[in-house]
Design a protein around this motif. Structure first.
Motif, PDB file in Angstrom:
ATOM      1  N   GLY A   1       0.899  -1.324   0.261  1.00 40.56           N
ATOM      2  CA  GLY A   1       0.066  -0.388  -0.432  1.00 40.56           C
ATOM      3  C   GLY A   1       0.653   0.820   0.149  1.00 40.56           C
ATOM      4  N   PHE A   2       1.447   0.963   0.882  1.00 37.62           N
ATOM      5  CA  PHE A   2       2.963   1.999   1.167  1.00 37.62           C
ATOM      6  C   PHE A   2       3.659   3.025  -0.681  1.00 37.62           C
ATOM      7  N   ALA A   3       3.910   1.492  -1.320  1.00 37.86           N
ATOM      8  CA  ALA A   3       4.825   1.722  -2.576  1.00 37.86           C
ATOM      9  C   ALA A   3       3.504   2.234  -3.663  1.00 37.86           C
ATOM     10  N   ASN A   4       2.420   1.595  -3.404  1.00 38.57           N
ATOM     11  CA  ASN A   4       1.316   2.372  -4.443  1.00 38.57           C
ATOM     12  C   ASN A   4       1.447   3.272  -4.272  1.00 38.57           C
ATOM     13  N   ASP A   5       0.920   3.856  -3.031  1.00 37.72           N
ATOM     14  CA  ASP A   5       0.182   5.076  -2.990  1.00 37.72           C
ATOM     15  C   ASP A   5       1.231   6.372  -2.801  1.00 37.72           C
ATOM     16  N   ILE A   6       2.534   6.271  -2.416  1.00 44.23           N
ATOM     17  CA  ILE A   6       3.828   7.502  -2.737  1.00 44.23           C
ATOM     18  C   ILE A   6       3.710   7.143  -4.261  1.00 44.23           C
ATOM     19  N   THR A   7       3.829   6.336  -4.968  1.00 46.84           N
ATOM     20  CA  THR A   7       3.708   6.398  -6.458  1.00 46.84           C
ATOM     21  C   THR A   7       2.970   6.869  -7.242  1.00 46.84           C
ATOM     22  N   ASN A   8       2.112   7.433  -6.843  1.00 52.22           N
ATOM     23  CA  ASN A   8       1.003   7.817  -7.843  1.00 52.22           C
ATOM     24  C   ASN A   8       1.192   9.334  -7.857  1.00 52.22           C
ATOM     25  N   PRO A   9       1.473   9.589  -6.916  1.00 51.30           N
ATOM     26  CA  PRO A   9       1.947  11.039  -6.834  1.00 51.30           C
ATOM     27  C   PRO A   9       2.998  11.678  -7.694  1.00 51.30           C
ATOM     28  N   MET A  10       3.994  11.057  -7.880  1.00 55.99           N
ATOM     29  CA  MET A  10       4.934  10.856  -8.196  1.00 55.99           C
ATOM     30  C   MET A  10       4.245  11.280  -9.952  1.00 55.99           C
ATOM     31  N   VAL A  11       3.893  10.832 -10.384  1.00 52.23           N
ATOM     32  CA  VAL A  11       3.420  10.652 -11.695  1.00 52.23           C
ATOM     33  C   VAL A  11       3.461  12.363 -11.827  1.00 52.23           C
ATOM     34  N   ALA A  12       2.544  12.889 -11.465  1.00 54.11           N
ATOM     35  CA  ALA A  12       2.549  14.704 -11.282  1.00 54.11           C
ATOM     36  C   ALA A  12       4.148  14.913 -11.073  1.00 54.11           C
ATOM     37  N   ALA A  13       5.027  14.895 -10.445  1.00 59.48           N
ATOM     38  CA  ALA A  13       5.661  15.514 -10.075  1.00 59.48           C
ATOM     39  C   ALA A  13       6.995  14.479 -10.878  1.00 59.48           C
ATOM     40  N   PHE A  14       6.963  13.832 -10.931  1.00 59.78           N
ATOM     41  CA  PHE A  14       7.706  13.565 -12.675  1.00 59.78           C
ATOM     42  C   PHE A  14       7.504  14.931 -14.412  1.00 59.78           C
ATOM     43  N   GLN A  15       6.274  14.968 -13.994  1.00 63.06           N
ATOM     44  CA  GLN A  15       5.984  15.601 -15.001  1.00 63.06           C
ATOM     45  C   GLN A  15       6.429  16.478 -15.103  1.00 63.06           C
ATOM     46  N   THR A  16       6.320  17.631 -13.843  1.00 64.17           N
ATOM     47  CA  THR A  16       7.140  19.165 -13.843  1.00 64.17           C
ATOM     48  C   THR A  16       8.555  19.041 -14.045  1.00 64.17           C
ATOM     49  N   VAL A  17       9.351  18.193 -12.716  1.00 62.77           N
ATOM     50  CA  VAL A  17      10.928  18.267 -12.655  1.00 62.77           C
ATOM     51  C   VAL A  17      11.019  17.575 -14.223  1.00 62.77           C
ATOM     52  N   MET A  18      10.438  16.147 -14.866  1.00 63.04           N
ATOM     53  CA  MET A  18      11.419  16.385 -15.910  1.00 63.04           C
ATOM     54  C   MET A  18      10.711  16.527 -17.013  1.00 63.04           C
ATOM     55  N   GLU A  19       9.704  18.073 -16.923  1.00 64.33           N
ATOM     56  CA  GLU A  19       9.269  18.517 -18.489  1.00 64.33           C
ATOM     57  C   GLU A  19       8.509  17.570 -19.295  1.00 64.33           C
TER      58      GLU A  19
ATOM     59  N   ILE B   1      11.095  21.935  -5.531  1.00 64.25           N
ATOM     60  CA  ILE B   1      11.591  23.897  -6.165  1.00 64.25           C
ATOM     61  C   ILE B   1      10.560  24.040  -7.301  1.00 64.25           C
ATOM     62  N   SER B   2      10.241  22.775  -8.757  1.00 62.61           N
ATOM     63  CA  SER B   2      10.301  22.214  -9.519  1.00 62.61           C
ATOM     64  C   SER B   2       8.825  23.185  -9.929  1.00 62.61           C
ATOM     65  N   ASP B   3       7.501  23.067  -8.508  1.00 65.57           N
ATOM     66  CA  ASP B   3       6.521  22.636  -8.512  1.00 65.57           C
ATOM     67  C   ASP B   3       6.013  24.645  -7.538  1.00 65.57           C
ATOM     68  N   ARG B   4       7.069  25.684  -7.465  1.00 65.89           N
ATOM     69  CA  ARG B   4       6.572  26.464  -7.205  1.00 65.89           C
ATOM     70  C   ARG B   4       5.859  27.453  -8.174  1.00 65.89           C
ATOM     71  N   ARG B   5       5.546  27.788  -7.326  1.00 66.01           N
ATOM     72  CA  ARG B   5       4.272  29.587  -8.787  1.00 66.01           C
ATOM     73  C   ARG B   5       4.585  31.094  -8.686  1.00 66.01           C
ATOM     74  N   ASP B   6       3.761  31.351  -9.303  1.00 71.07           N
ATOM     75  CA  ASP B   6       4.397  33.034  -9.176  1.00 71.07           C
ATOM     76  C   ASP B   6       2.540  32.820  -8.754  1.00 71.07           C
ATOM     77  N   ALA B   7       2.406  34.377  -8.473  1.00 69.04           N
ATOM     78  CA  ALA B   7       1.832  34.869  -7.544  1.00 69.04           C
ATOM     79  C   ALA B   7       0.527  35.154  -8.360  1.00 69.04           C
ATOM     80  N   ALA B   8      -0.022  34.205  -9.779  1.00 68.21           N
ATOM     81  CA  ALA B   8      -1.121  33.780 -10.294  1.00 68.21           C
ATOM     82  C   ALA B   8      -1.087  32.860 -10.375  1.00 68.21           C
ATOM     83  N   GLY B   9      -0.272  32.200  -9.779  1.00 67.07           N
ATOM     84  CA  GLY B   9      -1.156  30.809  -9.584  1.00 67.07           C
ATOM     85  C   GLY B   9       0.065  29.490 -10.663  1.00 67.07           C
TER      86      GLY B   9
END
Length: 433
Positions: free
Chosen positions: A26-44, A169-177
């Motif tokens: 369960g830990f492996a499954n659900d720490i991995t799910n949000p990594m999709v969004a993390a990789f999407q940003t950091v690896m562009e 750090i790759s998920d930091r946003r500006d004032a407009a979000g």
């Protein structure tokens, strides 16, 4: 007083140890799910390409489930568990060179190997739990053991939301979000990418160390023989060909494998893209992950509620009823643009809670004990649904708009179809009983 105990005293220690494995995957499954969004940003990456994380993760189940079953048939449940834990740890430790190489493909390979271990664990643990007591209480017993799976899931999500995502750090946003990572120079991106991939790496290394500790504990613990293992020791076992024939001609089992594939696809799609759904409403990843935690919390509470209800309501009827509830919540997530739609999306988890173990238990209920290991393998192999459909959902999300409606909302048509399949299976299996 119940005629058949849920867990007999002689099996209690084994039950507790095997149940702990449910939290591990369960830990492996659900720490991995949000990594999709993390990789999407950091690896562009595009949403479709980032979802290859799920393809690698759940593809490992499809690759290794049958070899795991054949290994267990030849040896024992305990040896299958130990090999599964070893593969889990190896995959987790491979995150160290993957982060050093900054390679998305290497991360996917690490997850692929890690899930070789999970395939062994699930192919072993689920039928092992079913065998630890009477057949009459087997589905309830598996639901109880599976209740500890979302506890591991909550731990994985908590680590993701409180430790990993806030440090990106790759998920930091500006004032407009809006995310500012894409506007930086290549040198700045390289520095941030090095930092963020190390942040992603660390929890996998930590869980690898926990897995090694559990490996040692189980290696030193004596496990009871099950009925199928006793028959194997006496030389009274079906051939693989005969087992496959028996399984194929068992309609409830055969349909259960297909239904399980649709269920896992629905679960992974529902949880993986909550972050993208919330992002469309202007919510950052760390905050969006809190909605994922809320979803898993509902899932956990409902697992205990549904296990209790099974004492009074036929499991097949309950499965169909919960599938209807999940389908209605999916409709809300599709049609409502705003926070109410996000709440509907979170609410799906309440109704998903009993689905995996109940489909599993129904499918194996009339399977001969000698055929259970291979039968369990195909049910675990059905987890490949989590590899096949999320990339399709990601492709829909990448469209941004579909007929003027947010594509991320429209993408939840796919889980809706899955829940309708589950509803039909529950009702058909009830009529056939």
């Amino acid at each position: 007083m119940e005629k058949h105990k849920l867990v007999e005293k002689r099996y209690l220690v084994t039950f507790v140890l095997i149940t702990s494995l449910f939290a591990l995957w369960g830990f492996a499954n659900d720490i991995t799910n949000p990594m999709v969004a993390a990789f999407q940003t950091v690896m562009e990456l595009s949403a479709a390409k980032a979802s290859m994380v799920q393809f690698a993760f759940y593809g490992g189940y499809a690759t290794m489930a049958i070899p795991a079953a054949l290994f267990i048939r030849k040896y024992s449940y305990k040896k299958g568990i130990l090999l599964g834990l070893a593969l889990y740890a190896i995959g987790a430790f491979l995150f160290i060179p993957a982060a050093a190489q900054q390679s998305f493909l290497f991360f996917c390979l690490s997850l692929y190997i890690l899930t070789f271990g999970l395939a062994f664990l699930e192919t072993t643990a689920n039928p092992f739990i079913l065998s630890l007591g009477s057949k009459e209480t087997s589905t309830r017993r598996l639901n109880l053991a599976q209740a500890f799976n979302p506890m591991g899931s909550l731990s994985g999500m908590a680590v993701a939301s409180l430790i990993v995502l806030p440090q990106l750090i790759s998920d930091r946003r500006d004032a407009a979000g809006q995310i500012i990572f894409g506007t930086l120079s290549e040198a700045e991106k390289a520095s941030i990418r090095l930092h963020d991939l190390a942040v992603i790496r660390n929890p996998y290394v930590a869980i690898g160390l926990v897995v090694v500790a559990i490996f040692v504990i189980i290696a030193l613990t004596k496990m009871p023989q099950t009925q199928s293992e006793e028959q194997k020791a006496l030389g009274n076992t079906h051939s693989t060909r005969q087992t496959l024939s028996n399984l194929w001609h068992n309609h409830i089992y055969r349909e259960g494998v297909v239904t399980q594939m649709f269920y896992v696809a629905a679960q992974i799609m529902t949880w993986t893209f909550i972050i993208q759904y919330a992002d469309n409403l202007g919510i950052n990843k760390a905050t969006a992950q809190m909605y994922n935690i809320g979803a898993i919390s509902l899932f956990l509470c409902s697992r205990f509620i549904s296990t209790f209800l099974m004492r009074f309501v036929n499991t097949r009827v309950l499965l169909s009823a919960f599938a209807v509830g999940a389908a209605l919540c999916s409709l809300g997530a599709i049609t409502i643009v705003g926070m109410a739609g996000l709440y509907c999306l979170v609410g799906i988890s309440f109704f998903m809670s009993l689905m995996f173990p109940t489909i599993y238990g129904i499918a194996l209920e009339n399977v001969d004990a000698q055929d259970t290991t291979l039968g369990a393998a195909f049910l675990v192999m059905a987890i490949v649904g989590g590899a096949l459909m999320p990339p399709l959902q990601g492709m829909i999300i990448d469209q941004q708009q579909v007929f003027g409606h947010p594509a991320v909302n429209v993408s939840y048509v796919l889980p809706l179809v899955c829940f309708l399949v589950i509803m039909v299976y529950g009702w058909r299996s009830y009529l056939r009983k």
